[in-house]
Design a protein around this motif. Structure first.
Motif, short mmCIF file in Angstrom:
data_model
loop_
_atom_site.label_atom_id
_atom_site.label_comp_id
_atom_site.label_asym_id
_atom_site.label_seq_id
_atom_site.Cartn_x
_atom_site.Cartn_y
_atom_site.Cartn_z
N TRP A 282 0.78 -1.23 0.00
CA TRP A 282 0.00 0.00 0.00
C TRP A 282 0.82 1.28 0.00
O TRP A 282 0.31 2.34 -0.33
CB TRP A 282 -0.97 0.05 1.19
CG TRP A 282 -0.32 -0.11 2.52
CD1 TRP A 282 -0.20 -1.25 3.23
CD2 TRP A 282 0.30 0.90 3.30
NE1 TRP A 282 0.46 -1.03 4.40
CE2 TRP A 282 0.77 0.30 4.48
CE3 TRP A 282 0.50 2.27 3.14
CZ2 TRP A 282 1.44 1.00 5.46
CZ3 TRP A 282 1.17 2.97 4.13
CH2 TRP A 282 1.63 2.33 5.28
N ALA A 283 2.08 1.23 0.37
CA ALA A 283 2.90 2.44 0.41
C ALA A 283 3.24 2.89 -1.01
O ALA A 283 3.55 2.06 -1.87
CB ALA A 283 4.17 2.20 1.21
N GLU A 284 3.20 4.19 -1.23
CA GLU A 284 3.45 4.71 -2.57
C GLU A 284 4.77 5.46 -2.68
O GLU A 284 5.05 6.03 -3.72
CB GLU A 284 2.30 5.63 -2.98
CG GLU A 284 0.98 4.90 -3.10
CD GLU A 284 -0.13 5.81 -3.54
OE1 GLU A 284 0.14 6.97 -3.89
OE2 GLU A 284 -1.28 5.35 -3.55
N ASP A 285 5.57 5.47 -1.65
CA ASP A 285 6.83 6.18 -1.73
C ASP A 285 7.99 5.19 -1.85
O ASP A 285 7.80 4.00 -2.02
CB ASP A 285 7.00 7.11 -0.54
CG ASP A 285 6.92 6.39 0.79
OD1 ASP A 285 6.72 5.18 0.79
OD2 ASP A 285 7.05 7.06 1.83
N HIS A 286 9.19 5.71 -1.73
CA HIS A 286 10.39 4.89 -1.95
C HIS A 286 10.84 4.15 -0.70
O HIS A 286 11.86 3.47 -0.73
CB HIS A 286 11.53 5.78 -2.44
CG HIS A 286 11.19 6.54 -3.68
ND1 HIS A 286 11.01 5.92 -4.89
CD2 HIS A 286 10.96 7.85 -3.89
CE1 HIS A 286 10.71 6.81 -5.80
NE2 HIS A 286 10.66 8.01 -5.22
N ASN A 287 10.13 4.27 0.39
CA ASN A 287 10.55 3.67 1.66
C ASN A 287 9.82 2.38 1.98
O ASN A 287 9.70 2.01 3.14
CB ASN A 287 10.34 4.67 2.79
CG ASN A 287 11.19 5.89 2.64
OD1 ASN A 287 12.31 5.82 2.17
ND2 ASN A 287 10.67 7.04 3.03
N LYS A 288 9.35 1.67 0.98
CA LYS A 288 8.58 0.44 1.23
C LYS A 288 9.39 -0.59 2.01
O LYS A 288 8.90 -1.18 2.96
CB LYS A 288 8.13 -0.17 -0.09
CG LYS A 288 7.13 0.66 -0.82
CD LYS A 288 6.76 -0.01 -2.13
CE LYS A 288 5.80 0.86 -2.90
NZ LYS A 288 5.38 0.24 -4.14
#
Length: 111
Positions: free
Chosen positions: A39-45
């Motif tokens: 669900w995360a949309e940034d680069h820190n998955k």
């Protein structure tokens, strides 16, 4: 602390152990962090997923402290603490298994 000595809310319902609630919240947070690649949309998955390990360990420690207090007779309820232990342990073991699997895959790559 007996059941009669538990603090009550305005509705007359006995409240839970704060540490047990913390264990449950931390365990649930560890599971949410573990599922963050979906669900995360940034680069820190990957960072979010790896944070599930220490949060799960914190849930485990918090839940175990409640179960120790129950054995000593200082607390009466362990339901939320046990749920936190299960969720935290599951999330931490899942992260550890994923890291081991990832290292195994990387060691078998022909570069």
């Amino acid at each position: 602390m007996s059941l009669e000595q538990l603090p009550e809310t305005d509705d007359g319902i006995a409240t839970g152990e704060p540490t047990g609630i913390a264990a449950l919240v931390l365990g649930a947070l560890a599971c949410v962090l573990l599922a963050s690649p979906f669900w995360a949309e940034d680069h820190n998955k990957l960072l979010y997923m790896l944070l599930a390990f220490p949060v799960g360990i914190a849930a485990l420690v918090s839940g175990m402290s409640v179960t120790r207090r129950v054995r000593r007779g200082e607390a009466t309820r362990t339901g939320m603490a046990r749920a936190g232990i299960v969720l935290g342990t599951g999330a931490s073991l899942s992260v550890a298994a994923l890291v081991c699997w990832g290292l195994w895959v990387l060691s078998h790559l022909d570069v």
